[in-house]
Design an enzyme around this catalytic site. Structure first.
Site, PDB file in Angstrom:
ATOM      1  N   LYS A  11       0.858  -1.203   0.000  1.00  0.00           N
ATOM      2  CA  LYS A  11       0.000   0.000   0.000  1.00  0.00           C
ATOM      3  C   LYS A  11       0.889   1.245   0.000  1.00  0.00           C
ATOM      4  O   LYS A  11       1.895   1.274  -0.718  1.00  0.00           O
ATOM      5  CB  LYS A  11      -0.976  -0.055   1.176  1.00  0.00           C
ATOM      6  CG  LYS A  11      -1.836  -1.334   1.174  1.00  0.00           C
ATOM      7  CD  LYS A  11      -3.023  -1.262   2.092  1.00  0.00           C
ATOM      8  CE  LYS A  11      -3.879  -2.522   1.943  1.00  0.00           C
ATOM      9  NZ  LYS A  11      -5.100  -2.515   2.725  1.00  0.00           N
ATOM     10  N   HIS A  93      -8.554  -3.000  -6.340  1.00  0.00           N
ATOM     11  CA  HIS A  93      -8.444  -3.136  -4.882  1.00  0.00           C
ATOM     12  C   HIS A  93      -9.515  -2.269  -4.227  1.00  0.00           C
ATOM     13  O   HIS A  93      -9.921  -1.239  -4.780  1.00  0.00           O
ATOM     14  CB  HIS A  93      -7.043  -2.710  -4.421  1.00  0.00           C
ATOM     15  CG  HIS A  93      -6.789  -3.046  -2.981  1.00  0.00           C
ATOM     16  ND1 HIS A  93      -7.206  -2.251  -1.940  1.00  0.00           N
ATOM     17  CD2 HIS A  93      -6.184  -4.124  -2.415  1.00  0.00           C
ATOM     18  CE1 HIS A  93      -6.857  -2.816  -0.799  1.00  0.00           C
ATOM     19  NE2 HIS A  93      -6.235  -3.955  -1.056  1.00  0.00           N
ATOM     20  N   GLU A 140     -11.941  -9.920  -0.637  1.00  0.00           N
ATOM     21  CA  GLU A 140     -11.573  -9.176   0.577  1.00  0.00           C
ATOM     22  C   GLU A 140     -12.764  -8.329   1.027  1.00  0.00           C
ATOM     23  O   GLU A 140     -13.041  -7.285   0.421  1.00  0.00           O
ATOM     24  CB  GLU A 140     -10.424  -8.206   0.304  1.00  0.00           C
ATOM     25  CG  GLU A 140      -9.120  -8.832  -0.087  1.00  0.00           C
ATOM     26  CD  GLU A 140      -7.973  -7.834   0.054  1.00  0.00           C
ATOM     27  OE1 GLU A 140      -6.961  -8.195   0.650  1.00  0.00           O
ATOM     28  OE2 GLU A 140      -8.085  -6.688  -0.429  1.00  0.00           O
ATOM     29  N   GLY A 180      -7.434  -8.723   7.204  1.00  0.00           N
ATOM     30  CA  GLY A 180      -7.171  -9.122   8.575  1.00  0.00           C
ATOM     31  C   GLY A 180      -6.262 -10.329   8.742  1.00  0.00           C
ATOM     32  O   GLY A 180      -6.055 -10.798   9.860  1.00  0.00           O
ATOM     33  N   ALA A 201      -1.682  -7.049   4.155  1.00  0.00           N
ATOM     34  CA  ALA A 201      -0.861  -5.838   4.220  1.00  0.00           C
ATOM     35  C   ALA A 201      -0.395  -5.562   5.643  1.00  0.00           C
ATOM     36  O   ALA A 201       0.754  -5.820   5.999  1.00  0.00           O
ATOM     37  CB  ALA A 201      -1.650  -4.654   3.666  1.00  0.00           C
ATOM     38  N   SER A 202      -1.308  -5.046   6.487  1.00  0.00           N
ATOM     39  CA  SER A 202      -0.888  -4.494   7.779  1.00  0.00           C
ATOM     40  C   SER A 202      -0.188  -5.486   8.699  1.00  0.00           C
ATOM     41  O   SER A 202       0.655  -5.079   9.506  1.00  0.00           O
ATOM     42  CB  SER A 202      -2.089  -3.865   8.493  1.00  0.00           C
ATOM     43  OG  SER A 202      -3.152  -4.779   8.603  1.00  0.00           O
TER      44      SER A 202
HETATM   45  O1  G3P Z   1      -4.510  -5.837  -0.049  1.00  0.00           O
HETATM   46  C1  G3P Z   1      -4.532  -6.418   1.192  1.00  0.00           C
HETATM   47  C2  G3P Z   1      -5.522  -5.812   2.068  1.00  0.00           C
HETATM   48  O2  G3P Z   1      -6.435  -4.949   1.609  1.00  0.00           O
HETATM   49  C3  G3P Z   1      -5.758  -6.428   3.360  1.00  0.00           C
HETATM   50  O3  G3P Z   1      -5.172  -5.553   4.247  1.00  0.00           O
HETATM   51  O4  G3P Z   1      -4.185  -4.879   6.348  1.00  0.00           O
HETATM   52  O5  G3P Z   1      -6.240  -6.296   6.317  1.00  0.00           O
HETATM   53  O6  G3P Z   1      -4.051  -7.262   5.641  1.00  0.00           O
HETATM   54  P1  G3P Z   1      -4.906  -6.041   5.717  1.00  0.00           P
END
Ligand code: G3P
Length: 224
Positions: A11, A93, A140, A180, A201-202
């Site tokens: 991101k 996305h 997602e 998540g 991501a996070s």
């Molecule tokens: O592209 C991955 C995403 O949108 C999920 O983000 O931080 O929940 O792993 P996260």
């Protein structure tokens, strides 16, 4: 069966962008990912530097536009992305939505030369995307993105049902899930639900020790 896929989306997280991305990638490159396909979806600004420094890692763009080389100021043009090391891209996305026609034109322009992972918020969107035959679809739920509860716990049904739906339309499309996802157990659960990988991501970009988190994620993929 192909190797499970772990896609880390950088991101615009500070720790995963610009000069900081060099340190992050050096840490992630130390992870033993044998048997797991590891992909980093990075900023277009960082793509070339990272792909040059880590030729053994796979780098994707976070978005591409279906435009040619010419009068297209500021757009993310695919030929240059590929020349600079992109072997794939995310598209649609939750944080960068596009019209279905954008996805369709991008797929036509790329003509299978690189991976296209189209993101879907729900089954209805996954159905529309599957008809366009991208390389992969990542489901997602937007409300779970960036949170601490994995989609695999909060809504396992959406993962299972999206896999069945997409495979029923086109068995050749890989299905990932995300939102998540933070631990190896989350990855194992995703694979048990029928997904072929995860998009996250996070969990990595905000971690104190990103390499340890990624190692746990990869180990979870191996365990499944
Ligand atoms: O592209 C991955 C995403 O949108 C999920 O983000 O931080 O929940 O792993 P996260």
């Amino acid at each position: 069966m192909s190797e499970p896929l772990v896609v880390v989306n950088c991101k615009t997280y500070a720790a995963a962008s610009g000069l900081a991305s060099n340190d992050l990638m050096a840490a992630l490159a130390s992870v033993d990912s044998d048997g797991v396909r590891l992909v980093l979806a990075v900023s277009a600004f960082d793509l070339h530097a990272l792909a040059s420094a880590h030729p053994h890692l796979e780098f994707w763009s976070q978005h591409l536009d279906p435009v040619g080389q010419g009068s297209f100021t500021g757009w993310l043009e695919p030929e240059t992305a590929m020349e600079r090391g992109a072997t794939g891209t995310l598209i649609n996305h939750a944080e960068h939505k596009v019209e279905m026609d954008h996805v369709k034109r991008l797929l036509h322009q790329l003509d299978g030369r690189i991976n296209v992972c189209a993101c879907a918020a729900d089954e209805a969107e996954a159905r529309s995307l599957a008809a366009l035959a991208p390389t992969m679809i990542a489901v997602e739920p937007p409300e779970l993105i960036g949170g601490d509860v994995s989609v695999t716990s909060a809504d396992p049904g959406i993962v299972r049902d999206t896999v069945a739906l997409v495979k029923g339309i086109d068995a050749g499309i890989m299905v990932l899930c995300g939102a998540g996802v933070k631990t190896g157990e989350d990855v194992s659960a995703a694979l048990r639900l029928g997904a072929e990988g995860v998009l996250l991501a996070s969990g990595v970009t905000k971690a104190t020790d990103p390499a340890a988190v990624l190692q746990d994620l990869v180990d979870g993929a191996r365990r499944a």
